[in-house]
Enzyme design. Structure first.
Site, PDB file in Angstrom:
ATOM      1  N   LYS A   1      -5.102  -4.127  -5.142  1.00  0.00           N
ATOM      2  CA  LYS A   1      -4.018  -5.126  -5.203  1.00  0.00           C
ATOM      3  C   LYS A   1      -4.460  -6.368  -5.981  1.00  0.00           C
ATOM      4  O   LYS A   1      -3.711  -7.331  -6.100  1.00  0.00           O
ATOM      5  CB  LYS A   1      -3.588  -5.519  -3.790  1.00  0.00           C
ATOM      6  CG  LYS A   1      -2.929  -4.380  -3.035  1.00  0.00           C
ATOM      7  CD  LYS A   1      -2.626  -4.832  -1.640  1.00  0.00           C
ATOM      8  CE  LYS A   1      -2.115  -3.696  -0.792  1.00  0.00           C
ATOM      9  NZ  LYS A   1      -2.132  -4.072   0.626  1.00  0.00           N
TER      10      LYS A   1
ATOM     11  N   SER B   1       2.046  -5.434   7.619  1.00  0.00           N
ATOM     12  CA  SER B   1       1.014  -5.025   6.670  1.00  0.00           C
ATOM     13  C   SER B   1       0.124  -3.979   7.318  1.00  0.00           C
ATOM     14  O   SER B   1      -0.466  -4.219   8.379  1.00  0.00           O
ATOM     15  CB  SER B   1       0.190  -6.251   6.262  1.00  0.00           C
ATOM     16  OG  SER B   1      -1.124  -5.867   5.920  1.00  0.00           O
TER      17      SER B   1
ATOM     18  N   ASN C   1       2.014 -12.835  -0.912  1.00  0.00           N
ATOM     19  CA  ASN C   1       2.415 -11.996   0.220  1.00  0.00           C
ATOM     20  C   ASN C   1       3.820 -12.416   0.648  1.00  0.00           C
ATOM     21  O   ASN C   1       4.412 -13.340   0.058  1.00  0.00           O
ATOM     22  CB  ASN C   1       1.399 -12.147   1.370  1.00  0.00           C
ATOM     23  CG  ASN C   1       1.603 -11.136   2.470  1.00  0.00           C
ATOM     24  OD1 ASN C   1       1.745  -9.938   2.210  1.00  0.00           O
ATOM     25  ND2 ASN C   1       1.666 -11.578   3.713  1.00  0.00           N
ATOM     26  N   LYS C   2       4.328 -11.750   1.670  1.00  0.00           N
ATOM     27  CA  LYS C   2       5.695 -11.999   2.141  1.00  0.00           C
ATOM     28  C   LYS C   2       5.999 -13.485   2.235  1.00  0.00           C
ATOM     29  O   LYS C   2       5.166 -14.269   2.704  1.00  0.00           O
ATOM     30  CB  LYS C   2       5.863 -11.321   3.507  1.00  0.00           C
ATOM     31  CG  LYS C   2       7.210 -11.487   4.173  1.00  0.00           C
ATOM     32  CD  LYS C   2       8.374 -11.086   3.307  1.00  0.00           C
ATOM     33  CE  LYS C   2       8.285  -9.685   2.757  1.00  0.00           C
ATOM     34  NZ  LYS C   2       9.291  -9.413   1.700  1.00  0.00           N
TER      35      LYS C   2
ATOM     36  N   ARG D   1       9.956  -2.806  -7.910  1.00  0.00           N
ATOM     37  CA  ARG D   1       9.576  -4.052  -7.233  1.00  0.00           C
ATOM     38  C   ARG D   1       8.491  -4.723  -8.079  1.00  0.00           C
ATOM     39  O   ARG D   1       7.405  -4.171  -8.253  1.00  0.00           O
ATOM     40  CB  ARG D   1       9.089  -3.773  -5.805  1.00  0.00           C
ATOM     41  CG  ARG D   1      10.203  -3.140  -4.953  1.00  0.00           C
ATOM     42  CD  ARG D   1       9.976  -3.310  -3.486  1.00  0.00           C
ATOM     43  NE  ARG D   1      10.154  -4.686  -3.040  1.00  0.00           N
ATOM     44  CZ  ARG D   1       9.823  -5.102  -1.828  1.00  0.00           C
ATOM     45  NH1 ARG D   1       9.259  -4.271  -0.972  1.00  0.00           N
ATOM     46  NH2 ARG D   1      10.030  -6.355  -1.474  1.00  0.00           N
TER      47      ARG D   1
ATOM     48  N   ASP E   1       0.350  -8.564  -1.235  1.00  0.00           N
ATOM     49  CA  ASP E   1       0.968  -7.715  -2.260  1.00  0.00           C
ATOM     50  C   ASP E   1       0.137  -7.748  -3.520  1.00  0.00           C
ATOM     51  O   ASP E   1      -0.028  -6.730  -4.195  1.00  0.00           O
ATOM     52  CB  ASP E   1       2.396  -8.178  -2.555  1.00  0.00           C
ATOM     53  CG  ASP E   1       3.355  -7.484  -1.620  1.00  0.00           C
ATOM     54  OD1 ASP E   1       3.391  -7.869  -0.439  1.00  0.00           O
ATOM     55  OD2 ASP E   1       4.022  -6.520  -2.058  1.00  0.00           O
TER      56      ASP E   1
ATOM     57  N   GLY F   1       0.831  -1.213   0.000  1.00  0.00           N
ATOM     58  CA  GLY F   1       0.000   0.000   0.000  1.00  0.00           C
ATOM     59  C   GLY F   1       0.860   1.255   0.000  1.00  0.00           C
ATOM     60  O   GLY F   1       0.656   2.178  -0.785  1.00  0.00           O
TER      61      GLY F   1
ATOM     62  N   CYS G   1       5.054 -10.484   8.761  1.00  0.00           N
ATOM     63  CA  CYS G   1       5.620  -9.306   8.099  1.00  0.00           C
ATOM     64  C   CYS G   1       5.045  -8.024   8.714  1.00  0.00           C
ATOM     65  O   CYS G   1       4.778  -7.980   9.928  1.00  0.00           O
ATOM     66  CB  CYS G   1       5.382  -9.375   6.594  1.00  0.00           C
ATOM     67  SG  CYS G   1       6.401  -8.210   5.658  1.00  0.00           S
TER      68      CYS G   1
HETATM   69  C1  RUB Z   1       5.505  -6.475   2.704  1.00  0.00           C
HETATM   70  C2  RUB Z   1       4.397  -7.474   2.737  1.00  0.00           C
HETATM   71  C3  RUB Z   1       3.075  -6.992   3.274  1.00  0.00           C
HETATM   72  C4  RUB Z   1       2.209  -6.571   2.071  1.00  0.00           C
HETATM   73  C5  RUB Z   1       0.948  -5.868   2.521  1.00  0.00           C
HETATM   74  O1  RUB Z   1       6.628  -6.934   2.009  1.00  0.00           O
HETATM   75  O2  RUB Z   1       4.516  -8.580   2.288  1.00  0.00           O
HETATM   76  O3  RUB Z   1       2.415  -8.025   3.936  1.00  0.00           O
HETATM   77  O4  RUB Z   1       2.947  -5.693   1.241  1.00  0.00           O
HETATM   78  O5  RUB Z   1       1.277  -4.670   3.178  1.00  0.00           O
HETATM   79  P1  RUB Z   1       7.893  -5.958   1.868  1.00  0.00           P
HETATM   80  P2  RUB Z   1       0.228  -3.453   3.267  1.00  0.00           P
HETATM   81  O6  RUB Z   1       8.324  -5.588   3.252  1.00  0.00           O
HETATM   82  O7  RUB Z   1       8.909  -6.772   1.124  1.00  0.00           O
HETATM   83  O8  RUB Z   1       7.450  -4.743   1.067  1.00  0.00           O
HETATM   84  O9  RUB Z   1      -0.993  -4.013   3.889  1.00  0.00           O
HETATM   85  O10 RUB Z   1       0.924  -2.431   4.127  1.00  0.00           O
HETATM   86  O11 RUB Z   1       0.002  -2.964   1.887  1.00  0.00           O
END
Ligand code: RUB
Length: 325
Positions: free
Chosen positions: A234, A131, A208-209, A63, A198, A23, A129
């Site tokens: 997403k 999120s 996702n991670k 990325r 992601d 995000g 991770c």
């Molecule tokens: C981050 C990751 C998060 C998602 C969702 O990976 O896998 O779970 O991006 O995040 P990295 P959000 O650290 O490699 O970017 O909900 O903040 O979008």
């Protein structure tokens, strides 16, 4: 026309993960597009459009896995492409970037509200991770008076779990950090898993991670509910046409120290940053439009991109017809 240094700087922040999380990456890229538009030094519409495409290319190459990034860039570019004058195009880029950022932030807030209803008083929740969408669910559940405890994986090799720990602890949520390999060990104490995404594919698979799919397997085995919290931008339209999601592989130095790599030149290391969790291991996806079963991802995609996809499919059909004529 070269894009301004600020765009390269922001691209570097994303690539080196000083800005990270799907995000945030998307919102930061939208902001960079706005800066690019405002800094355009020329005076010609066609040139401006090419310049904005180049800015999107620089940002989009950082990325590969987060479709949110590419969808944010496409959102701004589509508005620019439709403009009939330079002034209109610049204003469209600024307006599209601002509205993307606003609606993205709003989506995370709404996901927090909707998702928190799935969390019960006394729940122990495991997250992986860092999120913002998953944390919005947990923080909203906590602030609405539910007494929850959280297990946060440390998330090797970049340790985003520490960010999660800090954010939750800072909000007063009791949180315990565990090594990734301890997930199955603690699963018997866990009531629910909530992670982010992601990218969501048309068949409901969630990218996702790395490690998320192992957590899903452990949750499945222990009959623990597995939720994914994610904004609908997403969801990947390309996957509806059968395209696969590219999984980013990062440098070995993130896994083992450089001096070890130098001392052992034959040491082979792989560092995939993401993995794919099949829809069968996901109980529900929490979006700003409601809680959906993973298999309904295609419905959201058709709602959002149906017309464009139909056009694209028609081109493919025509190509096939041409080549068989
Ligand atoms: C981050 C990751 C998060 C998602 C969702 O990976 O896998 O779970 O991006 O995040 P990295 P959000 O650290 O490699 O970017 O909900 O903040 O979008």
């Amino acid at each position: 026309m070269r894009v301004p240094a600020e765009v390269y700087r922001i691209a570097d922040l994303i690539k080196t993960m000083r800005v990270r999380g799907a995000g945030r990456i998307a919102r930061t890229a939208a902001y960079a597009m706005k800066i690019a538009a405002l800094k355009y030094p020329g005076g010609e519409l066609g040139e401006f459009k090419a310049y904005m495409r180049e800015a999107a290319h620089v940002l989009g190459s950082t990325r590969p896995t987060a479709v949110s990034l590419h969808n944010a860039l496409r959102y701004v570019l589509n508005r620019v492409e439709r403009a009939q004058s330079l002034e209109e195009a610049v204003a469209a880029a600024v307006d599209a970037a601002d509205s993307f950022i606003q609606s993205s932030l709003n989506a995370v807030r709404v996901i927090g509200e909707i998702g928190s209803k799935l969390i019960e008083d006394g729940d122990t929740v495991l997250t992986h991770c860092n999120s913002s969408a998953a944390l919005a669910v947990l923080k909203t559940a906590h602030s609405s008076g539910k007494r929850i405890r959280v297990y946060a994986t440390e998330t090797r090799p970049k340790f985003q779990g520490l960010l999660t720990y800090r954010e939750l602890a800072g909000s007063g949520v009791p949180v315990t950090l565990i090594p990734d390999s301890a997930v199955r060990f603690v699963m018997r104490e866990v009531d629910k898993v909530v992670v982010g995404a992601d990218t969501v594919a048309a068949n409901g698979a969630v990218i996702n991670k790395v490690g998320t799919s192992l957590i899903a397997l452990a949750a499945h085995e222990a009959r623990v509910r597995f939720y994914v919290a994610t904004e609908t931008y997403k969801f990947s339209p390309a996957t509806i046409l059968g395209e696969l999601v590219t999984i980013e592989e990062r440098a070995p130095e993130e896994v083992v120290p450089t001096d070890l790599l130098t001392r052992h030149p034959n040491l082979k290391v792989r560092n995939p940053a993401f993995d794919v969790t099949p829809p069968d291991y996901i109980d529900a996806i929490i979006t700003e439009r409601g809680v959906i079963p993973p298999k309904a991802a295609a419905v959201i995609l058709l709602e959002d991109y149906g017309a464009t996809l139909a056009e694209e499919l028609a081109t493919i059909t025509l190509d096939i017809e041409d080549s068989t004529a």
